[in-house]
Design an enzyme around this catalytic site. Structure first.
Site, PDB file in Angstrom:
ATOM      1  CG  ASP A  39      -2.046  -1.040   1.059  1.00 28.30           C
ATOM      2  OD1 ASP A  39      -2.426  -1.330  -0.088  1.00 28.30           O
ATOM      3  OD2 ASP A  39      -2.516  -1.557   2.076  1.00 28.30           O
ATOM      4  CD  GLU A 115     -19.851  -4.962   7.089  1.00 26.34           C
ATOM      5  OE1 GLU A 115     -19.297  -5.873   6.433  1.00 26.34           O
ATOM      6  OE2 GLU A 115     -20.719  -4.217   6.609  1.00 26.34           O
ATOM      7  CE  LYS A 117      -9.750  -5.805   3.493  1.00 30.43           C
ATOM      8  NZ  LYS A 117      -9.084  -7.052   3.114  1.00 30.43           N
ATOM      9  CE  LYS A 290     -19.001  -3.440   3.535  1.00 33.43           C
ATOM     10  NZ  LYS A 290     -19.740  -4.724   3.478  1.00 33.43           N
TER      11      LYS A 290
END
Length: 669
Positions: A39, A115, A117, A290
């Site tokens: 990343d 949530e 991952k 999200k």
């Protein structure tokens, strides 16, 4: 003075490095760097491309999603692209995400669903009238593999939905996982059978779901969690309620899902699972955030790579400090000597770690390791954790530098290091006990001779001087086996039956089992396809061998060296006399020679015939199939939606792309 690298050069360098790692991660499922490093390089490339737009390119890694699509399954186009998520590693970047969402919504209030991952294989399930009709892997985000038959074996995947209030057409997305407990069981079994171990549960899940035999998949007890729903028909009003709806329909939804009304709620969720994730039964690699309202998701939209309404938070790999007790050495079946760090026991990611990989002599020298050093250890998914640093400030003045052994730890033979190789090898192939036992275990593996025997029994037979090479298995008798501790008539008969059955194993499996250096399962199949008997292969020249797709000079030299040794030729004769299959049962005869000497790669989807039918046409006309593009590729039979990596490599190597019509005209001439 530090050398200044021109931006254009650095941009191309980053693209090259990222493409290589994308290939290793997404195609080979064998990453060489961690997510943090990847990343960081991706962000640097994105910044450079923004700063120097004249050097932007449509084939840059910043403009594409990686691929896990493999040959052997039908390719299916996703109704909606399966995009990746942008990653972040700190609270400041989460704050930036909140700011971007707020600006995109023009200051309107919004909620976030937090949530876990999951670290597995992404999957899309299609339901019609409540029945599972298709399961497709993420693939390149546009096209994926149809793995419906395999997914049906996963018990946490409903074949029929519960209730009756579900839409007629429904897509559900989730992650296929291999629980830690099952991962440990499978690796223990593979170790006993002499097979290579899976590196981590994600690789194991990916490799399992791509098995061509659903029975193998069913035996590995995969699991699945689900996290997103699509339908053109009405669903619940927000994402959180849709997940609860999915749970009612029979989908496994994580209990960790939390509705967050503020950044503080999100931070609390992240802090909570920084420790709780270590006790979960499956692998996770972060948190997903999200926007809750689908209408707001639609308003925010997508970039070319990811949704603007979601982001992933990645935890740093757990790092601990412990003391290096001493270095021991392991000898593999090929003679490679691997150093292993023996540590004071320490708890990492919920398991007690006592050993860590040291890779090779160069790694020890690079880290300047001393006896008794305090080292930093990470466990980022590998079986054996890795040492990532040394606390030199805590080094004892009595600590001596660790010097790589010059003698084989098993037979005391001086080690050798071939030019260009990182590893040291023991050259005493016939006299080194560990190499001999390693070759015996390898030969008995399921993908080789498939003899039902564990390493403990091999050790016992070896210690009694009953076996030294693989031909000795075929000379074993019931009388000999009954002299072993714990062996009764039934166990002896079972082993002898398994040995007898191995004689009928396919030639390529026996070739793989011989343990020729660099000749793995895939290479053995390629060699057997060109040389349908062991005698034909033994007579091959280096010039002939390197003409085979993906067979280079190194593999060719290893094959020639194997057959040059008298003891190996004698071994083959003993196997032949024992009745072991050393040639292919049938040799296909081409119906024409129009493609004689041609190596063909097939990629994409086709209108007139299936991929398997085109493969048969290539072979019927004397051509040879290959799974990847190389300088030896004659042409690519290119259908629609051809894989971007194959197209890129073909352009780079100047390999011709041939359409369906051109190919059919060619073989009909």
């Amino acid at each position: 003075m530090e050398k200044i690298v021109p931006p254009a050069v650095r941009i191309e360098e980053l693209r090259r490095i990222l493409r290589e790692h994308e290939y290793r991660y997404y195609v080979l499922s064998s990453p060489t760097i961690d997510d943090f490093e990847y990343d960081a390089m991706m962000k640097q490339l994105e910044e450079l491309e923004r700063e120097y737009p004249e050097w932007d390119s449509p084939d840059s890694p910043t403009h594409r999603v990686g691929s896990d699509k493999t040959e052997g399954f039908a390719s299916v186009r996703h109704d909606r692209p399966m995009l990746s998520l942008s990653n972040t590693y700190n609270y400041d970047e989460i704050g930036d995400f909140y700011r971007r969402v707020s600006e995109g919504l023009q200051g309107a209030p919004f909620e976030i669903v937090a949530e876990l991952k999951f670290d597995g294989l992404s999957i899309s399930l299609i339901y019609e009238d409540g029945m599972l009709v298709r399961a497709v892997t993420r693939g390149d985000g546009i096209m994926g593999d149809d793995v419906t038959a395999n997914v049906r074996t996963i018990r946490s995947v409903p074949l029929r939905l519960r209730g009756d209030d579900y839409p007629r057409m429904l897509e559900v997305r989730g992650e296929i996982l291999l629980p830690f407990k099952e991962f440990d069981r499978i690796n223990a079994q593979r170790e006993a059978e002499g097979e290579p171990l899976f590196a981590n549960p994600r690789n194991a899940a990916s490799g399992t779901i791509k098995q061509l035999d659903p029975h193998i998949v069913a035996g590995r007890n995969l699991d699945a969690y689900f996290y997103y729903l699509y339908s053109d028909e009405p669903l619940a009003e927000n994402h959180y309620d849709r997940l609860m709806q999915a749970r009612q329909w029979g989908f496994k939804v994580s209990d960790a899902v939390t509705l967050c009304c503020s950044k503080e709620d999100v931070y609390a969720f992240i802090d909570r699972f920084d420790t709780e994730r270590l006790t979960l039964p499956v692998a996770t690699d972060g948190i997903v955030l999200k926007v809750n309202a689908p209408a707001q998701q639609d308003l925010l939209g997508f970039t070319a790579k990811s949704p603007r309404w979601a982001i992933a938070y990645k935890y740093q790999a757990e790092r601990v400090r412990t003391r290096l007790q001493h270095v021991s050495y392991q000898v593999g079946r090929t003679g490679a000597v691997t150093p292993v760090a023996n540590l004071d026991p320490v708890l990492i990611s919920g398991t007690v770690v006592r050993r860590a990989s040291l890779h090779n002599a160069d790694f020890i020298a690079e880290k300047d390791l001393h006896e008794g050093d305090f080292v930093y250890v990470e466990k980022g998914g590998e079986i054996i954790p890795k040492i990532v640093g040394v606390d030199t400030d805590a080094r004892s003045i009595d600590g001596r530098p660790i010097v790589f052994t010059v003698l084989c730890p098993d037979c005391a033979t001086p080690l050798v290091r071939e030019q260009g190789e990182a590893a040291y090898y023991c050259p005493n192939a016939e006299g080194c006990p560990q190499q001999q036992k390693g070759r015996l275990e390898h030969y008995c593996g399921r993908k080789a001779a498939d003899i039902n025997i564990g390493p403990e029994t091999i050790e016992l037979l070896y210690s009694r001087n009953m076996i030294r090479n693989v031909a000795d298995f075929y000379a074993l008798t019931e009388e000999q086996l009954l002299t072993l501790p714990g062996f009764k008539k039934r166990a002896a008969a079972k082993l002898l039956d398994s040995i007898e059955a191995s004689k009928a194993r396919p030639y390529q499996a026996i070739l793989f089992g011989l343990g020729i250096r660099f000749v793995g399962e895939t290479v053995a199949k390629k060699l057997a396809a060109v040389y349908p008997s062991i005698d034909a292969l033994a007579a091959a020249t280096s010039e002939e061998l390197v003409q085979i797709d993906e067979i280079g000079e190194r593999i060719a030299a290893a094959v020639l060296h194997f057959f040059s040794l008298r003891q190996n030729r004698e071994l083959i004769e003993r196997l032949r006399l024992a009745g072991v299959s050393l040639e292919a049962e049938t040799v296909s005869v081409p119906v024409s020679a129009r493609l004689a000497g041609k190596t063909v790669v097939i990629s994409g989807t086709f209108e007139k015939y299936s991929r398997d039918e085109y493969k048969a046409m290539v072979e019927d006309n004397g051509g040879r199939m290959a799974g990847s593009v190389s300088s030896k590729t004659s042409f690519i039979l290119a259908g629609s939606d051809m894989g971007p990596s194959k197209r890129e490599k073909a352009e780079k190597l100047g390999v011709r792309l041939m359409s369906e019509e051109e190919f059919l005209r060619l073989i009909e001439e």
